[in-house]
Each structure stands twice: as structure tokens, then as C-alpha cells.
Design an enzyme around this catalytic site. Sequence first.
Site, PDB file in Angstrom:
ATOM      1  N   GLU A   1       0.836  -1.206   0.000  1.00 35.30           N
ATOM      2  CA  GLU A   1       0.000   0.000   0.000  1.00 35.30           C
ATOM      3  C   GLU A   1       0.870   1.255   0.000  1.00 35.30           C
ATOM      4  O   GLU A   1       0.562   2.241  -0.675  1.00 35.30           O
ATOM      5  CB  GLU A   1      -0.921   0.038   1.228  1.00 35.30           C
ATOM      6  CG  GLU A   1      -1.774  -1.201   1.404  1.00 35.30           C
ATOM      7  CD  GLU A   1      -1.097  -2.281   2.250  1.00 35.30           C
ATOM      8  OE1 GLU A   1       0.110  -2.521   2.060  1.00 35.30           O
ATOM      9  OE2 GLU A   1      -1.790  -2.885   3.076  1.00 35.30           O
TER      10      GLU A   1
ATOM     11  N   CYS B   1      -1.997  -3.056   7.308  1.00 35.02           N
ATOM     12  CA  CYS B   1      -1.500  -2.954   8.684  1.00 35.02           C
ATOM     13  C   CYS B   1      -1.818  -1.545   9.201  1.00 35.02           C
ATOM     14  O   CYS B   1      -2.270  -0.681   8.450  1.00 35.02           O
ATOM     15  CB  CYS B   1       0.005  -3.219   8.726  1.00 35.02           C
ATOM     16  SG  CYS B   1       0.989  -1.857   8.072  1.00 35.02           S
TER      17      CYS B   1
ATOM     18  N   CYS C   1       0.234   1.323   7.273  1.00 36.35           N
ATOM     19  CA  CYS C   1      -0.290   1.671   5.942  1.00 36.35           C
ATOM     20  C   CYS C   1      -1.651   2.342   6.055  1.00 36.35           C
ATOM     21  O   CYS C   1      -1.986   3.212   5.249  1.00 36.35           O
ATOM     22  CB  CYS C   1      -0.385   0.422   5.062  1.00 36.35           C
ATOM     23  SG  CYS C   1       1.234  -0.231   4.616  1.00 36.35           S
TER      24      CYS C   1
END
Length: 156
Positions: free
Chosen positions: A79, A102, A105
Site C-alpha cells: 500500500e 496494517c 499503511c
Amino acid sequence: MKRSDYISWDQYFMGVASLSALRSKDPNTQVGACIINTDKRIIGIGYNGLPQQLSDDEFPWTKDGDLQDTKYPYVVHAEANAILNATQSIKNGVCYVTLFPCHECTKLLIQSGIKELVYQENKYENTPSNVAAMRMLNAAGVKIRQFHLGQIEIKP
Ligand SMILES: Nc1ccn([C@H]2C[C@H](O)[C@@H](COP(=O)(O)O)O2)c(=O)n1
Ligand SMILES: [Zn+2]
């Protein structure tokens, strides 16, 4: 008469994300991301990999051991790479990603103005990072939905 068995937008953009993931050198988890703008144009693509100039052969790809001997401090997430590779502002865009983001990101996606997240897999569901990411996305009003491979959709 036109074909009727063409792929949907979701299949198309998640397909691009999945194709990008195939470029990853990570032996355990390959992730791909594809960001589109409000006109459904692809504006950023990424996969998890080392920062440019760093050798895939010299840095570790292991999961276990002292942090500096694992991949975790070195890998740029899919990302993040998609955001960094974006050719224009991703404000109000949609991020297609093969694995739920996560917490790190997620902060980047929210701060960049993403309005929708479409993910395929969530294998780290209920981990602290995953719970924090979900909390931030909900608080920021980002629409979240899961894309199921092979799902049938009405095409506009
Ligand atoms: N949404 C995500 C989640 C993880 N990644 C990357 C980071 C690592 O290269 C790999 C996870 O490794 P594992 O702990 O599953 O062996 O995936 C990402 O790019 N985006
Ligand atoms: Zn991440």
C-alpha cells in the site's frame, strides 16, 4: 450484441493488485495494491519489496530472529508503494489490496484521503495491528468491504 461475461471493475482492479503481488520477493506473504481515482483510472500500483537500491539478495527475508535480521524493518508495504508510486493525488480514491492493511499503511491511506478500501484476504484478523487499523478506518469514515474471488457481480 456485446459480450456479457466480461469481468467486473472489482475483479479488474483486484486482478491488477494480485498481478502486482506476483512481483514480490517475500517468500511467505506477497501483497499487491492498486489505487484508482474517482474516474476509475488506475493511479498507483505497488507490492511489498525492499526500497530501491537495496539488494533482494543481501537483505534478509526471514520472519524470525532479532528484528534487524528479519525482513520487517526493511520491506516497504504494498500500500505504501502504491501511494508513493501514485501519479496524482489519491484523495477520494479507492485502494484495492490483496491483504488487509496494517496499522502503518492505514495511517498513510487515511492521511492521503482514501475514501474506500477493498481487500481480499484478512489472514491477520484480530491481531493488534489489524484491530488498530480497523479502528482508524472506521473512525475516519473509510468505507471497507471484502472482495471475494469469483463473486458474481452486476456490471454497470
Ligand atoms: N497489508 C500488508 C501487510 C503486509 N505486507 C507485507 C509486509 C511483509 O513483506 C509481508 C508480511 O509478512 P508475513 O509476516 O506474513 O510473513 O507482507 C504488506 O505489504 N501489506
Ligand atoms: Zn502495511
